[in-house]
Design a protein around this motif. Sequence first.
Motif, PDB file in Angstrom:
ATOM      1  N   SER A   1      96.768  24.090  19.166  1.00 34.59           N
ATOM      2  CA  SER A   1      97.528  25.203  19.716  1.00 34.59           C
ATOM      3  C   SER A   1      96.641  26.405  20.008  1.00 34.59           C
ATOM      4  O   SER A   1      97.058  27.346  20.642  1.00 34.59           O
ATOM      5  CB  SER A   1      98.624  25.619  18.731  1.00 34.59           C
ATOM      6  N   ASN A   2      95.389  26.334  19.527  1.00 34.14           N
ATOM      7  CA  ASN A   2      94.467  27.434  19.763  1.00 34.14           C
ATOM      8  C   ASN A   2      94.207  27.568  21.273  1.00 34.14           C
ATOM      9  O   ASN A   2      93.691  26.637  21.909  1.00 34.14           O
ATOM     10  CB  ASN A   2      93.160  27.115  19.024  1.00 34.14           C
ATOM     11  N   PRO A   3      94.556  28.716  21.828  1.00 37.08           N
ATOM     12  CA  PRO A   3      94.415  28.849  23.278  1.00 37.08           C
ATOM     13  C   PRO A   3      92.964  28.867  23.739  1.00 37.08           C
ATOM     14  O   PRO A   3      92.671  28.635  24.909  1.00 37.08           O
ATOM     15  CB  PRO A   3      95.098  30.188  23.572  1.00 37.08           C
ATOM     16  N   ALA A   4      92.046  29.118  22.805  1.00 38.63           N
ATOM     17  CA  ALA A   4      90.641  29.222  23.198  1.00 38.63           C
ATOM     18  C   ALA A   4      89.960  27.866  23.242  1.00 38.63           C
ATOM     19  O   ALA A   4      88.830  27.752  23.690  1.00 38.63           O
ATOM     20  CB  ALA A   4      89.900  30.122  22.224  1.00 38.63           C
ATOM     21  N   ARG A   5      90.653  26.833  22.786  1.00 38.17           N
ATOM     22  CA  ARG A   5      90.002  25.536  22.709  1.00 38.17           C
ATOM     23  C   ARG A   5      89.935  24.895  24.101  1.00 38.17           C
ATOM     24  O   ARG A   5      90.930  24.798  24.799  1.00 38.17           O
ATOM     25  CB  ARG A   5      90.783  24.635  21.747  1.00 38.17           C
ATOM     26  N   ILE A   6      88.758  24.504  24.493  1.00 37.69           N
ATOM     27  CA  ILE A   6      88.584  23.859  25.782  1.00 37.69           C
ATOM     28  C   ILE A   6      88.633  22.356  25.534  1.00 37.69           C
ATOM     29  O   ILE A   6      87.856  21.836  24.744  1.00 37.69           O
ATOM     30  CB  ILE A   6      87.229  24.232  26.412  1.00 37.69           C
ATOM     31  N   PRO A   7      89.533  21.633  26.191  1.00 38.72           N
ATOM     32  CA  PRO A   7      89.671  20.211  25.890  1.00 38.72           C
ATOM     33  C   PRO A   7      88.413  19.411  26.234  1.00 38.72           C
ATOM     34  O   PRO A   7      87.821  19.584  27.284  1.00 38.72           O
ATOM     35  CB  PRO A   7      90.856  19.786  26.762  1.00 38.72           C
ATOM     36  N   ALA A   8      88.013  18.570  25.309  1.00 38.26           N
ATOM     37  CA  ALA A   8      86.921  17.598  25.509  1.00 38.26           C
ATOM     38  C   ALA A   8      85.626  18.224  25.981  1.00 38.26           C
ATOM     39  O   ALA A   8      84.879  17.637  26.741  1.00 38.26           O
ATOM     40  CB  ALA A   8      87.367  16.510  26.494  1.00 38.26           C
ATOM     41  N   LEU A   9      85.371  19.457  25.530  1.00 39.64           N
ATOM     42  CA  LEU A   9      84.165  20.158  25.974  1.00 39.64           C
ATOM     43  C   LEU A   9      82.899  19.428  25.528  1.00 39.64           C
ATOM     44  O   LEU A   9      81.997  19.158  26.320  1.00 39.64           O
ATOM     45  CB  LEU A   9      84.159  21.583  25.425  1.00 39.64           C
ATOM     46  N   GLY A  10      82.888  19.074  24.257  1.00 38.44           N
ATOM     47  CA  GLY A  10      81.699  18.424  23.715  1.00 38.44           C
ATOM     48  C   GLY A  10      81.430  17.108  24.403  1.00 38.44           C
ATOM     49  O   GLY A  10      80.284  16.806  24.765  1.00 38.44           O
ATOM     50  N   PHE A  11      82.480  16.350  24.644  1.00 42.02           N
ATOM     51  CA  PHE A  11      82.309  15.055  25.294  1.00 42.02           C
ATOM     52  C   PHE A  11      81.765  15.220  26.706  1.00 42.02           C
ATOM     53  O   PHE A  11      80.840  14.529  27.128  1.00 42.02           O
ATOM     54  CB  PHE A  11      83.660  14.315  25.317  1.00 42.02           C
ATOM     55  N   ARG A  12      82.370  16.170  27.424  1.00 39.17           N
ATOM     56  CA  ARG A  12      81.914  16.385  28.810  1.00 39.17           C
ATOM     57  C   ARG A  12      80.449  16.815  28.846  1.00 39.17           C
ATOM     58  O   ARG A  12      79.660  16.323  29.659  1.00 39.17           O
ATOM     59  CB  ARG A  12      82.782  17.443  29.487  1.00 39.17           C
ATOM     60  N   ALA A  13      80.098  17.746  27.949  1.00 36.93           N
ATOM     61  CA  ALA A  13      78.715  18.227  27.921  1.00 36.93           C
ATOM     62  C   ALA A  13      77.756  17.081  27.628  1.00 36.93           C
ATOM     63  O   ALA A  13      76.727  16.919  28.300  1.00 36.93           O
ATOM     64  CB  ALA A  13      78.570  19.329  26.878  1.00 36.93           C
ATOM     65  N   LEU A  14      78.141  16.255  26.667  1.00 35.40           N
ATOM     66  CA  LEU A  14      77.280  15.145  26.292  1.00 35.40           C
ATOM     67  C   LEU A  14      77.101  14.175  27.460  1.00 35.40           C
ATOM     68  O   LEU A  14      75.985  13.735  27.771  1.00 35.40           O
ATOM     69  CB  LEU A  14      77.869  14.421  25.076  1.00 35.40           C
ATOM     70  N   ALA A  15      78.233  13.872  28.125  1.00 35.93           N
ATOM     71  CA  ALA A  15      78.171  12.938  29.251  1.00 35.93           C
ATOM     72  C   ALA A  15      77.258  13.480  30.343  1.00 35.93           C
ATOM     73  O   ALA A  15      76.441  12.754  30.921  1.00 35.93           O
ATOM     74  CB  ALA A  15      79.579  12.703  29.809  1.00 35.93           C
ATOM     75  N   LEU A  16      77.371  14.795  30.611  1.00 33.78           N
ATOM     76  CA  LEU A  16      76.563  15.389  31.680  1.00 33.78           C
ATOM     77  C   LEU A  16      75.081  15.419  31.303  1.00 33.78           C
ATOM     78  O   LEU A  16      74.213  15.205  32.148  1.00 33.78           O
ATOM     79  CB  LEU A  16      77.056  16.803  31.990  1.00 33.78           C
ATOM     80  N   VAL A  17      74.811  15.667  30.032  1.00 36.78           N
ATOM     81  CA  VAL A  17      73.410  15.672  29.582  1.00 36.78           C
ATOM     82  C   VAL A  17      72.808  14.280  29.733  1.00 36.78           C
ATOM     83  O   VAL A  17      71.691  14.107  30.240  1.00 36.78           O
ATOM     84  CB  VAL A  17      73.309  16.168  28.120  1.00 36.78           C
ATOM     85  N   VAL A  18      73.583  13.268  29.337  1.00 36.18           N
ATOM     86  CA  VAL A  18      73.092  11.894  29.470  1.00 36.18           C
ATOM     87  C   VAL A  18      72.866  11.555  30.940  1.00 36.18           C
ATOM     88  O   VAL A  18      71.837  10.981  31.318  1.00 36.18           O
ATOM     89  CB  VAL A  18      74.094  10.902  28.823  1.00 36.18           C
ATOM     90  N   LEU A  19      73.801  11.973  31.778  1.00 34.55           N
ATOM     91  CA  LEU A  19      73.669  11.739  33.217  1.00 34.55           C
ATOM     92  C   LEU A  19      72.416  12.425  33.751  1.00 34.55           C
ATOM     93  O   LEU A  19      71.672  11.851  34.567  1.00 34.55           O
ATOM     94  CB  LEU A  19      74.921  12.269  33.925  1.00 34.55           C
TER      95      LEU A  19
END
Lengths: 286, 163
Positions: free
Chosen positions: A8-26
């Motif tokens: 419910s935290n409005p500041a939480r960005i969904p799946a941020l860590g996953f997206r960042a990791l995927a982009l770094v690997v890419l």
Amino acid sequence: MVGSQSNSNPARIPALGFRALALVVLGILLMWLDNREHHLDAVRRVIGVAVYPIQIVVDTPARAWSWMRDLSASKNQLQLENSRLRTEALITRARMQELAALKAENDRLRAMLDAREQVRGEVRVAGIMAVDANPYRHNIVLDVGSREGVYDGQAIVDASGVVGQVIETGLSTSQAILISDPDHALPVVVNRNGLRTVAFGTGEYKRLSLPFLANNADIQPGDLLVTSGLGGAFPSGYPVAVVDQVTRLPQESFAEVTATPAAALDQVREVMLIWVRKQDPGADDE
Amino acid sequence: MSNERALRQLPVLITLLIAFMLTMMPLPTAAEPFRPDWLALVLVFWAMAVPRSYSVGIAWLIGILLDVAQGTLLGQHALALCVIIYITVKFHLLMRVFPLSQLTATVFALLTLYQFLLFWINGVAGVTAPAIDYWGPVVAGTIAWPFLSVMLSGLRYRVQTGG
């Protein structure tokens, strides 16, 4: 409860860590492909089309400035320049005649020595875009690309000497490395005595270094270095640099030799591209 | 409706475009090592202000464009930008309440990390460059940050209110 709270935290960005990791690997994957085999030249070219308008816009003020300067030049100035250019053309033409005779003589001597036909080049003038390229290299961006037949490794000279070579061709622009780049090495020969060596860039526009000369090598300040034609990228005989300092330390086995490039690498606005073509295609297999 | 929304994003696009042009603009040779990483700074600002719209994906795409424009290894700037924007978004609430001095120190750390990543990748790929090429942008970027953030804050509320 903790989970619901963080959801419910409005500041939480969904799946941020996953997206960042995927982009770094890419990113790592892309770099690996790019560095190994240059598989991605086509991809670069396509993305380059998107960058091209930005390069044009950045280049425009410099272009407009020189256009304005031409426009506002007085008639008197133009006449002066015109007469100067006329004189220059006359002198150049006279030299050309001399050159033709020398060339004929050279061809005759070469035929006598049974040497391989010299490499001849076709040239074309290209402009340098007022765009800064790679911050870690001495690079320039040229306003011609593969559409004009530019190819990787092509030699670039200006009126006074060797400037560099093309390292990457886009559709209508291309990147070139200057001979002053620390990663650039150029096979040269001392014009006075034919001593062969390699000239390395130092990261300074006004200095090249020649690390592979023995302490007793016959080289002195003022010697002209010209391209040797070894390595195949450059036709032989183009001036590269003038030796300005030779330091011989008795305890070292190699002399410290530095040279000043013949071309004003940080001031050139227009360069010539050379298309090298061998005259006898069968001579490659040596 | 969606038009209005697109209009609200306009300031972000324009500032990014200007940052891109500043990155490509020719500078005198002596000043060249001290060119701030404009794109990194602007991206950090917008990621802090509107993390939902401007996050790692945009940073990565812009990094790829930068790689092509500068002829660096494809993915080099993309990776470095992606990492610092990830950190920014992760801590954007904290960074928003920082006073300017503390925020500038944070930006200094982010820029240092950014240049370090580029340096490491260059090292692996075998590109050698003098140290000033890495330190210059960090120093210049940190000095530029307070001015940049003051300038951009005016635009910030226009973009943010749309959310």
